[in-house]
Design a protein around this motif. Structure first.
Motif, PDB file in Angstrom:
ATOM      1  N   ILE A 221      -6.874  -7.699  10.804  1.00  0.00           N
ATOM      2  CA  ILE A 221      -7.717  -7.744   9.612  1.00  0.00           C
ATOM      3  C   ILE A 221      -8.872  -8.684   9.913  1.00  0.00           C
ATOM      4  O   ILE A 221      -8.662  -9.839  10.284  1.00  0.00           O
ATOM      5  N   ALA A 222     -10.096  -8.194   9.777  1.00  0.00           N
ATOM      6  CA  ALA A 222     -11.282  -9.009  10.019  1.00  0.00           C
ATOM      7  C   ALA A 222     -12.168  -8.983   8.779  1.00  0.00           C
ATOM      8  O   ALA A 222     -12.334  -7.938   8.144  1.00  0.00           O
ATOM      9  N   LEU A 223     -12.730 -10.131   8.455  1.00  0.00           N
ATOM     10  CA  LEU A 223     -13.671 -10.268   7.336  1.00  0.00           C
ATOM     11  C   LEU A 223     -14.995 -10.730   7.921  1.00  0.00           C
ATOM     12  O   LEU A 223     -15.059 -11.740   8.634  1.00  0.00           O
ATOM     13  N   HIS A 224     -16.054  -9.991   7.620  1.00  0.00           N
ATOM     14  CA  HIS A 224     -17.366 -10.250   8.214  1.00  0.00           C
ATOM     15  C   HIS A 224     -18.416 -10.344   7.111  1.00  0.00           C
ATOM     16  O   HIS A 224     -18.551  -9.412   6.306  1.00  0.00           O
ATOM     17  N   ARG A 225     -19.130 -11.475   7.084  1.00  0.00           N
ATOM     18  CA  ARG A 225     -20.217 -11.587   6.107  1.00  0.00           C
ATOM     19  C   ARG A 225     -21.453 -10.902   6.676  1.00  0.00           C
ATOM     20  O   ARG A 225     -21.966 -11.293   7.726  1.00  0.00           O
ATOM     21  N   GLU A 226     -21.927  -9.878   5.971  1.00  0.00           N
ATOM     22  CA  GLU A 226     -23.072  -9.120   6.424  1.00  0.00           C
ATOM     23  C   GLU A 226     -24.372  -9.795   5.996  1.00  0.00           C
ATOM     24  O   GLU A 226     -24.373 -10.767   5.229  1.00  0.00           O
ATOM     25  N   SER A 227     -25.492  -9.280   6.491  1.00  0.00           N
ATOM     26  CA  SER A 227     -26.789  -9.887   6.183  1.00  0.00           C
ATOM     27  C   SER A 227     -27.093  -9.866   4.689  1.00  0.00           C
ATOM     28  O   SER A 227     -27.837 -10.704   4.187  1.00  0.00           O
TER      29      SER A 227
ATOM     30  N   VAL B 234     -20.384  -9.147  15.521  1.00  0.00           N
ATOM     31  CA  VAL B 234     -19.723 -10.369  15.076  1.00  0.00           C
ATOM     32  C   VAL B 234     -20.787 -11.424  14.818  1.00  0.00           C
ATOM     33  O   VAL B 234     -21.935 -11.307  15.258  1.00  0.00           O
ATOM     34  N   ALA B 235     -20.391 -12.476  14.102  1.00  0.00           N
ATOM     35  CA  ALA B 235     -21.365 -13.467  13.663  1.00  0.00           C
ATOM     36  C   ALA B 235     -21.862 -14.358  14.788  1.00  0.00           C
ATOM     37  O   ALA B 235     -22.964 -14.890  14.725  1.00  0.00           O
ATOM     38  N   GLY B 236     -21.058 -14.557  15.822  1.00  0.00           N
ATOM     39  CA  GLY B 236     -21.459 -15.457  16.891  1.00  0.00           C
ATOM     40  C   GLY B 236     -20.274 -15.819  17.749  1.00  0.00           C
ATOM     41  O   GLY B 236     -19.249 -15.141  17.732  1.00  0.00           O
ATOM     42  N   PRO B 237     -20.377 -16.913  18.509  1.00  0.00           N
ATOM     43  CA  PRO B 237     -19.275 -17.311  19.385  1.00  0.00           C
ATOM     44  C   PRO B 237     -18.081 -17.821  18.598  1.00  0.00           C
ATOM     45  O   PRO B 237     -18.192 -18.226  17.433  1.00  0.00           O
ATOM     46  N   VAL B 238     -16.917 -17.829  19.235  1.00  0.00           N
ATOM     47  CA  VAL B 238     -15.699 -18.341  18.619  1.00  0.00           C
ATOM     48  C   VAL B 238     -15.812 -19.858  18.487  1.00  0.00           C
ATOM     49  O   VAL B 238     -16.063 -20.562  19.467  1.00  0.00           O
TER      50      VAL B 238
ATOM     51  N   LEU C 175     -14.666  -5.793   4.877  1.00  0.00           N
ATOM     52  CA  LEU C 175     -13.331  -5.709   5.448  1.00  0.00           C
ATOM     53  C   LEU C 175     -13.351  -4.751   6.636  1.00  0.00           C
ATOM     54  O   LEU C 175     -13.868  -3.636   6.533  1.00  0.00           O
ATOM     55  N   ARG C 176     -12.779  -5.200   7.739  1.00  0.00           N
ATOM     56  CA  ARG C 176     -12.601  -4.344   8.905  1.00  0.00           C
ATOM     57  C   ARG C 176     -11.116  -4.328   9.242  1.00  0.00           C
ATOM     58  O   ARG C 176     -10.485  -5.377   9.322  1.00  0.00           O
ATOM     59  N   LEU C 177     -10.598  -3.154   9.434  1.00  0.00           N
ATOM     60  CA  LEU C 177      -9.189  -3.000   9.792  1.00  0.00           C
ATOM     61  C   LEU C 177      -9.098  -2.312  11.139  1.00  0.00           C
ATOM     62  O   LEU C 177      -9.535  -1.160  11.280  1.00  0.00           O
ATOM     63  N   ASN C 178      -8.582  -3.031  12.128  1.00  0.00           N
ATOM     64  CA  ASN C 178      -8.500  -2.498  13.492  1.00  0.00           C
ATOM     65  C   ASN C 178      -9.851  -1.970  13.951  1.00  0.00           C
ATOM     66  O   ASN C 178      -9.965  -0.875  14.502  1.00  0.00           O
ATOM     67  N   ALA C 179     -10.901  -2.768  13.661  1.00  0.00           N
ATOM     68  CA  ALA C 179     -12.293  -2.503  14.069  1.00  0.00           C
ATOM     69  C   ALA C 179     -12.964  -1.383  13.279  1.00  0.00           C
ATOM     70  O   ALA C 179     -14.103  -1.035  13.552  1.00  0.00           O
ATOM     71  N   GLU C 180     -12.274  -0.815  12.291  1.00  0.00           N
ATOM     72  CA  GLU C 180     -12.876   0.212  11.447  1.00  0.00           C
ATOM     73  C   GLU C 180     -13.405  -0.439  10.166  1.00  0.00           C
ATOM     74  O   GLU C 180     -12.704  -1.206   9.508  1.00  0.00           O
ATOM     75  N   LYS C 181     -14.648  -0.117   9.809  1.00  0.00           N
ATOM     76  CA  LYS C 181     -15.263  -0.699   8.622  1.00  0.00           C
ATOM     77  C   LYS C 181     -14.708  -0.066   7.346  1.00  0.00           C
ATOM     78  O   LYS C 181     -14.637   1.156   7.224  1.00  0.00           O
ATOM     79  N   LEU C 182     -14.345  -0.936   6.404  1.00  0.00           N
ATOM     80  CA  LEU C 182     -13.939  -0.469   5.083  1.00  0.00           C
ATOM     81  C   LEU C 182     -14.932  -1.022   4.061  1.00  0.00           C
ATOM     82  O   LEU C 182     -16.107  -1.196   4.365  1.00  0.00           O
TER      83      LEU C 182
ATOM     84  N   ALA D 196     -23.316 -16.694   7.808  1.00  0.00           N
ATOM     85  CA  ALA D 196     -22.643 -15.623   8.542  1.00  0.00           C
ATOM     86  C   ALA D 196     -21.369 -16.124   9.216  1.00  0.00           C
ATOM     87  O   ALA D 196     -21.327 -17.219   9.770  1.00  0.00           O
ATOM     88  N   PHE D 197     -20.335 -15.303   9.152  1.00  0.00           N
ATOM     89  CA  PHE D 197     -19.092 -15.598   9.865  1.00  0.00           C
ATOM     90  C   PHE D 197     -18.326 -14.307  10.073  1.00  0.00           C
ATOM     91  O   PHE D 197     -18.521 -13.311   9.376  1.00  0.00           O
ATOM     92  N   THR D 198     -17.420 -14.336  11.036  1.00  0.00           N
ATOM     93  CA  THR D 198     -16.450 -13.264  11.257  1.00  0.00           C
ATOM     94  C   THR D 198     -15.096 -13.925  11.434  1.00  0.00           C
ATOM     95  O   THR D 198     -14.903 -14.722  12.359  1.00  0.00           O
TER      96      THR D 198
END
Length: 219
Positions: free
Chosen positions: A166-172, A44-48, A178-185, A85-87
Motif C-alpha cells: 500500500i503506497a500513499l503519494h501526494r500529487e502536485s 515517487v516524491a524523492g529519495p528514501v 492510493l496505490r496498490l501494488n503499483a496500480e493507481k486507485l 510531496a511525499f510517498t
C-alpha cells in the motif's frame, strides 16, 4: 496461365526489409531495458529518507491476531510525513491459511482529529475509511471517505501467502493518491498532521498472522 516470375528480388528491397527488422528489434530491446529500470513505475516524491524492515513499533515483524481483533499502531516521530510531496509505502503479507477476512492498512492523521485509513482484506477487497479517534477495532464501523470507497473487490489484491504494498503519494494537486501494488486507485485531498501508522485486524472466524515486510518514506 501466368508463369510466376523467377526474377531476383531487388537489392534495395532486401536492404529496406533488413533495416526495418533491425529498427524493430532495437526499439523492443530499448523498451525492455527501460521497463527493467522502472520506466513504467509510478513516480515517487524523492529519495528514501526513512525506512524500517521490522516495524517493531507495530509488534513486528510478525503479528498474530485472533478473530475480531483490531489494532492501531503509530509510526515513530522520525517517520512523520511532510506537508509537501511525499510517498509512503508499506508492504505486508498475510500468512497462507489465514482467515481471508483479515485485513490491514495504512492511516494518516488529519487536522480535524480523524484518521484516513487505506486498507485491504485477504479476500481481495479494498476500502478507504475516515475513522474518529479513538478508532474502533473494525474500520467497517467508520464511514467511507466516498460512497464508492466502501469495501469493494479489486483483482490486484494478492491473496494470503503473497505480499501486498500500500503506497500513499501526494500529487502536485495536493491530493493523496492510493496505490496498490503499483496500480493507481482513487485520490482525495487530505489535510495531514504528519502523524501516520498502520492498522491490522484478525479474520471473521479464525486467527490470522501478518508479517510486516517493509516500510519507507520518500520526500
Amino acid at each position: 496461365m501466368k508463369i510466376p516470375s523467377s526474377a531476383p528480388v531487388p537489392g534495395w528491397l532486401w536492404c529496406g526489409t533488413l533495416a526495418a527488422v533491425v529498427i524493430v528489434v532495437a526499439v523492443v530491446a530499448v523498451g525492455a531495458i527501460l521497463l527493467a529500470r522502472g520506466a513504467a513505475d509510478p513516480p515517487v516524491a524523492g529519495p528514501v529518507v526513512w525506512a524500517d524492515a521490522s516495524l517493531a513499533w507495530a509488534e513486528g515483524p510478525q503479528i498474530d491476531m485472533e478473530a475480531g481483533d483490531g489494532r492501531w499502531f503509530t509510526a515513530p516521530p522520525p517517520a512523520r510525513v511532510p506537508g509537501q510531496a511525499f510517498t509512503l509505502a508499506v508492504r505486508a503479507r498475510l500468512a497462507a491459511g489465514s482467515d481471508r477476512g483479515a485485513a490491514w492498512g495504512v492511516w494518516l492523521a488529519t487536522e480535524d482529529g480523524a484518521r484516513m485509513v487505506y486498507a485491504i482484506s485477504g479476500d481481495g477487497y479494498v476500502t478507504t475509511r475516515r475513522c474518529p479517534v479513538p478508532a474502533p477495532r473494525d474500520i467497517s464501523a467508520c464511514p467511507a471517505a466516498r460512497p464508492d470507497w466502501r469495501w469493494m473487490p479489486y483483482p490486484r489484491v494478492a491473496a494470503p501467502g503473497a505480499a501486498n504494498t500500500i503506497a500513499l503519494h501526494r500529487e502536485s494537486s495536493g491530493a493523496i493518491r492510493l496505490r496498490l501494488n503499483a496500480e493507481k486507485l482513487g485520490a482525495a485531498p487530505v489535510a495531514t498532521t504528519g502523524e501516520w501508522g498502520v492498522w491490522a485486524a484478525g479474520g471473521r472466524a479464525e486467527r490470522a498472522v501478518l508479517t510486516w515486510e517493509a516500510a519507507e518514506l520518500r520526500r
